[in-house]
Write an enzyme that holds these catalytic residues in place. Structure first.
Site, PDB file in Angstrom:
ATOM      1  N   CYS A 157       0.840  -1.197   0.000  1.00  0.00           N
ATOM      2  CA  CYS A 157       0.000   0.000   0.000  1.00  0.00           C
ATOM      3  C   CYS A 157       0.875   1.245   0.000  1.00  0.00           C
ATOM      4  O   CYS A 157       1.741   1.393   0.857  1.00  0.00           O
ATOM      5  CB  CYS A 157      -0.915  -0.002   1.223  1.00  0.00           C
ATOM      6  SG  CYS A 157      -1.806   1.541   1.445  1.00  0.00           S
ATOM      7  N   CYS A 163      -1.515   6.369   6.585  1.00  0.00           N
ATOM      8  CA  CYS A 163      -2.879   6.032   6.974  1.00  0.00           C
ATOM      9  C   CYS A 163      -2.974   5.608   8.440  1.00  0.00           C
ATOM     10  O   CYS A 163      -3.724   6.180   9.212  1.00  0.00           O
ATOM     11  CB  CYS A 163      -3.407   4.927   6.073  1.00  0.00           C
ATOM     12  SG  CYS A 163      -4.945   4.198   6.621  1.00  0.00           S
ATOM     13  N   CYS A 240      -8.321   0.625  -1.948  1.00  0.00           N
ATOM     14  CA  CYS A 240      -7.869   0.095  -0.667  1.00  0.00           C
ATOM     15  C   CYS A 240      -7.833  -1.433  -0.743  1.00  0.00           C
ATOM     16  O   CYS A 240      -8.748  -2.055  -1.276  1.00  0.00           O
ATOM     17  CB  CYS A 240      -8.810   0.559   0.441  1.00  0.00           C
ATOM     18  SG  CYS A 240      -8.443  -0.180   2.047  1.00  0.00           S
ATOM     19  N   GLN A 364     -21.676  -6.151  11.096  1.00  0.00           N
ATOM     20  CA  GLN A 364     -20.276  -6.569  11.007  1.00  0.00           C
ATOM     21  C   GLN A 364     -19.725  -6.308   9.608  1.00  0.00           C
ATOM     22  O   GLN A 364     -20.373  -6.581   8.606  1.00  0.00           O
ATOM     23  CB  GLN A 364     -20.147  -8.058  11.339  1.00  0.00           C
ATOM     24  CG  GLN A 364     -20.453  -8.408  12.788  1.00  0.00           C
ATOM     25  CD  GLN A 364     -19.312  -8.077  13.732  1.00  0.00           C
ATOM     26  OE1 GLN A 364     -18.310  -7.508  13.337  1.00  0.00           O
ATOM     27  NE2 GLN A 364     -19.476  -8.417  15.000  1.00  0.00           N
ATOM     28  N   GLU A 414     -30.817  -3.091  22.868  1.00  0.00           N
ATOM     29  CA  GLU A 414     -29.869  -2.237  22.145  1.00  0.00           C
ATOM     30  C   GLU A 414     -30.255  -0.776  22.359  1.00  0.00           C
ATOM     31  O   GLU A 414     -31.446  -0.428  22.383  1.00  0.00           O
ATOM     32  CB  GLU A 414     -29.907  -2.585  20.649  1.00  0.00           C
ATOM     33  CG  GLU A 414     -29.236  -1.594  19.727  1.00  0.00           C
ATOM     34  CD  GLU A 414     -27.737  -1.482  19.966  1.00  0.00           C
ATOM     35  OE1 GLU A 414     -27.240  -0.347  20.034  1.00  0.00           O
ATOM     36  OE2 GLU A 414     -27.070  -2.534  20.094  1.00  0.00           O
ATOM     37  N   CYS A 489     -14.344  -7.385  20.499  1.00  0.00           N
ATOM     38  CA  CYS A 489     -13.413  -6.916  19.471  1.00  0.00           C
ATOM     39  C   CYS A 489     -12.189  -6.264  20.094  1.00  0.00           C
ATOM     40  O   CYS A 489     -11.360  -5.700  19.379  1.00  0.00           O
ATOM     41  CB  CYS A 489     -14.116  -5.927  18.532  1.00  0.00           C
ATOM     42  SG  CYS A 489     -14.726  -4.446  19.355  1.00  0.00           S
TER      43      CYS A 489
END
Length: 534
Positions: A157, A163, A240, A364, A414, A489
């Protein structure tokens, strides 16, 4: 005097007379400190030379003129004269350039949150591939084993270092998985055995959600890309390696259309301009594509013609939404939306269920690995068809609705109201009647359940990166929940929450890693906890 001198420069006087003019000026006033704005809106200041801002390749502090002269610090000398002084000046400027390269990386100076210079653009032309970021920012200093390309070796990249989104892009994929497993084991040491980490078949172009910020470079050219790590400097991006290719194409098309439609990009400093961001979401299974145009104002001139032109170039787009964000914050999306074309949402298939996805809903970003993640979570849950399952932080109800086919009933909670609406609709779309969804804070909701004496057999929790709350975890213990499946995560907050759960009488039986974000340091993890396990 300054005005007169600028006029003389424009008449094409020889270098000697111009040099004399500047010397007379310096003698009279101690240096010329005139300033002017060029056609591209930049400022150029003479005198000390420290405030001078130059275009493109003029990064050494000098500027080559048509007559072969070179101006330094507001002073010109005739070609062939003052060689020694020019060489000394050149050495000083070269040292200044080297110092600036050490600070900024690519030699471009920071100006009002933008990239100055064309280093990133030239690199993209050479390599043909670029990246808009993987949604996760982070310093690469903590990554070992070849995360940063070796000196002299070109990265996959061209904006890898600018980035900050991908820290492991140039590391062999097997080594990435090895690093992630070691990191997960380190964070869960003494808390949970890590059984393994499940990798991807194809670690490229896996992201179904692409966000691009729009701006102008110092020459006034429209650019789109990502914010540089820990800043609001826009790194220009064409393609990307970890994001959907069709989404990149659409963003490039929009960028090319702005000039002909006379749409200005939003300037964070002045508050002027219309287009701030573009968000593209794609259903990998259905092929449906949503384009969200984030504007600073609800007034969108020629929006119908713009939408028509965009769809002519990309007929695969199924819906286009205008999101209005007039706030001076770092939040990408605003509260108000207008559907410009289509239904205002897209749908996708996951684990045999169909899901409606709106612009603000969490979904996701890697659908292929999401099926692996949820499959492993339900395997650890060991549902028999009789359990009451609480899906905490449920989003649009993905894991809860998938679990409902093997559970007695599912309760989803939620805080995001738009996501809850999607979850209710998703239950109807799939004909699921044993799942109910509530808009509430997960901690408060569970406290109320505990006070009422409600019972839950299994809790599936997938909290944000900041982790869960002690209030929520204490309520789980109060209700006497036998089994918890924790999806995370962030291994660091996972380790913290496991310590809290351990004090509350829950032991971690086993943990797994599922690589959702190839090229980055981050991975999803799943841990099974049971009550009264030491």
């Amino acid at each position: 005097m300054a005005k007169d001198m600028r006029k003389r420069d424009m008449t094409g006087m020889d270098g000697k007379r111009k040099g004399e003019g500047f010397r007379r000026k310096e003698a009279a006033g101690g240096g010329a400190k005139t300033a002017k704005r060029g056609g591209d809106g930049e400022r150029k200041q003479g005198g000390s030379g420290t405030g001078e801002r130059l275009r493109g390749s003029d990064r050494t502090g000098g500027r080559v003129k048509e007559n072969g002269e070179r101006g330094y610090a507001g002073r010109t000398e005739k070609k062939g004269e003052g060689r020694k002084a020019e060489q000394q000046m050149g050495k000083g400027l070269e040292k200044h350039r080297e110092k600036r390269l050490e600070i900024n990386g690519d030699g471009g100076r920071k100006k009002r949150g933008r990239i100055n210079g064309t280093a990133g653009i030239e690199q993209k032309k050479e390599a043909g591939e670029a990246k808009r970021g993987g949604g996760f920012r982070g310093n690469t200093s903590g990554v070992k084993g070849g995360a940063v390309p070796a000196r002299g070796k070109r990265s996959l990249c061209p904006v890898f270092k600018q980035c900050g989104g991908c820290q492991m892009l140039d590391m062999e994929y097997e080594k990435q998985l090895e690093w992630k497993r070691n990191y997960l084991e380190e964070q869960l040491k003494g808390l949970c055995p890590v059984k393994g980490i499940i990798g991807m078949k194809d670690p490229y172009h896996y992201r179904n959600k692409v966000h691009a910020v729009f701006d102008r470079d110092r020459r006034g050219n429209i650019i789109s890309g990502i914010y540089q790590e820990n800043s609001h400097i826009v790194v220009p991006v064409e393609r990307c390696l970890i994001e959907d290719q069709k989404a990149d194409e659409i963003i490039g098309t929009i960028r090319g259309m702005l000039k002909s439609f006379k749409i200005r990009t939003y300037d964070e400093d002045t508050g002027f301009g219309l287009l701030r961001h573009v968000l593209v979401r794609r259903g990998f299974a259905t092929g449906e594509i949503m384009v969200v145009l984030v504007t600073a104002s609800p007034v969108f001139p020629s929006k119908n013609h713009f939408v028509k032109a965009l769809r002519e170039k990309h007929p695969e787009i199924t819906t286009i939404v205008q999101n209005v964000n007039g706030r001076g914050t770092s939040m990408v999306l605003g509260e108000k939306e207008h559907v410009l074309y289509g239904k205002g949402y897209i749908e996708d298939m996951l684990c045999g269920c169909r899901f409606r996805i709106s612009s603000k809903s969490f979904y996701q970003v890697n659908p292929v690995q999401t099926e692996v993640l949820y499959g492993k979570a339900l395997e650890l849950a060991g549902l028999t068809g009789k359990e009451t399952v609480l899906d905490a932080y449920c989003g649009i109800g993905t894991i809860g609705l998938i679990a409902s086919r093997k559970a007695g009933s599912v309760i989803g909670v939620e805080l995001n109201r738009d996501a809850v609406k999607d979850a209710v609709n998703n239950a109807k779309i799939n004909g699921i009647t044993n799942a109910k969804f509530y808009c509430n804070d997960a901690g408060k909701f569970l406290v109320d359940m505990a006070e009422r004496g409600d019972k839950v057999d299994l809790v599936i929790m997938d909290p944000p990166r900041s982790g869960s709350t002690e209030e929520f975890m204490e309520s789980v213990a109060r209700m006497g929940v036998e089994k918890v499946v924790y999806v995370s995560c962030n291994p660091e907050t996972l380790g913290r929450d496991l310590r809290v759960m351990k004090k509350l009488g829950y032991g971690a039986v086993e943990g797994w890693g599922v690589d959702m974000f190839a090229g980055t340091r981050h991975t999803e993890s799943i841990v099974l906890l049971q009550k009264s396990v030491k």
